[in-house]
Motif scaffolding. Sequence first.
Motif, mmCIF file in Angstrom:
data_model
loop_
_atom_site.group_PDB
_atom_site.id
_atom_site.type_symbol
_atom_site.label_atom_id
_atom_site.label_comp_id
_atom_site.label_asym_id
_atom_site.label_seq_id
_atom_site.Cartn_x
_atom_site.Cartn_y
_atom_site.Cartn_z
ATOM 1 N N ASP A 67 14.392 50.243 40.646
ATOM 2 C CA ASP A 67 13.279 50.161 41.585
ATOM 3 C C ASP A 67 13.135 48.753 42.150
ATOM 4 O O ASP A 67 12.924 48.572 43.346
ATOM 5 C CB ASP A 67 11.991 50.602 40.890
ATOM 6 N N TYR A 68 13.254 47.758 41.290
ATOM 7 C CA TYR A 68 13.084 46.382 41.750
ATOM 8 C C TYR A 68 14.326 45.845 42.461
ATOM 9 O O TYR A 68 14.202 45.090 43.430
ATOM 10 C CB TYR A 68 12.698 45.468 40.583
ATOM 11 N N PHE A 69 15.495 46.210 41.993
ATOM 12 C CA PHE A 69 16.730 45.701 42.598
ATOM 13 C C PHE A 69 17.373 46.768 43.475
ATOM 14 O O PHE A 69 18.521 47.140 43.292
ATOM 15 C CB PHE A 69 17.696 45.201 41.514
ATOM 16 N N ARG A 70 16.621 47.244 44.448
ATOM 17 C CA ARG A 70 17.098 48.299 45.360
ATOM 18 C C ARG A 70 18.317 47.872 46.169
ATOM 19 O O ARG A 70 19.095 48.694 46.594
ATOM 20 C CB ARG A 70 15.986 48.680 46.339
ATOM 21 N N LEU A 95 15.174 35.809 44.090
ATOM 22 C CA LEU A 95 14.117 35.070 43.390
ATOM 23 C C LEU A 95 12.767 35.758 43.516
ATOM 24 O O LEU A 95 11.998 35.828 42.548
ATOM 25 C CB LEU A 95 14.052 33.629 43.882
ATOM 26 N N GLU A 96 12.484 36.285 44.673
ATOM 27 C CA GLU A 96 11.235 37.020 44.894
ATOM 28 C C GLU A 96 11.187 38.277 44.015
ATOM 29 O O GLU A 96 10.172 38.570 43.377
ATOM 30 C CB GLU A 96 11.138 37.403 46.382
ATOM 31 N N VAL A 97 12.284 39.003 43.959
ATOM 32 C CA VAL A 97 12.346 40.231 43.161
ATOM 33 C C VAL A 97 12.267 39.913 41.672
ATOM 34 O O VAL A 97 11.549 40.588 40.920
ATOM 35 C CB VAL A 97 13.621 41.039 43.500
ATOM 36 N N ASN A 102 9.319 40.064 36.655
ATOM 37 C CA ASN A 102 8.773 39.335 35.512
ATOM 38 C C ASN A 102 7.261 39.538 35.384
ATOM 39 O O ASN A 102 6.732 39.651 34.272
ATOM 40 C CB ASN A 102 9.120 37.851 35.585
ATOM 41 N N ARG A 103 6.564 39.611 36.505
ATOM 42 C CA ARG A 103 5.116 39.886 36.461
ATOM 43 C C ARG A 103 4.858 41.290 35.928
ATOM 44 O O ARG A 103 3.929 41.505 35.135
ATOM 45 C CB ARG A 103 4.486 39.700 37.839
#
Length: 151
Positions: A67-70, A95-97, A102-103
């Motif tokens: 999901d995060y690294f689409r 870096l944004e992803v 991490n959040r």
Amino acid sequence: TDSLTGVRNKHAYSENETILNQKIQTGELQKLAIVVGDINGLKYVNDTQGHAAGDQLIKDACALICDYFRHGAVFRVGGDEFVVILQGKGYDTMLEVVDKLNRKVEENLKENTVVISIGYSVLGQEDKQLRGVFERADQMMYENKSDLKNR
């Protein structure tokens, strides 16, 4: 393809590594990053809730990574280990992803849900093969994992 998660497997990673190493050596590949992820607590889940629960944790963690690294190629390279190869838009937004993931992991840590330790590294001028990029990302991941365990 990994039969449990549906993402690429370790064999596919090895094939990609060979192709990418050739591109690195010829100089046609300049922008590339590796993210290494490892699930926290899989052994505990397997030992206390059984392997079906452990398999579900692996699937949930994989879904989170995908999901995060689409914009990346996701590989399951071990029991609870994942690698993401980022090029193009995936590289540009890494870096944004990573920050967003991490959040989410911080939230999940408080809620006692899926926790993944990640590390990343980018291809540098000194790199003649992908292995060095992977090793730096892997080292960062282990430092992150240690930090999360200590909380």
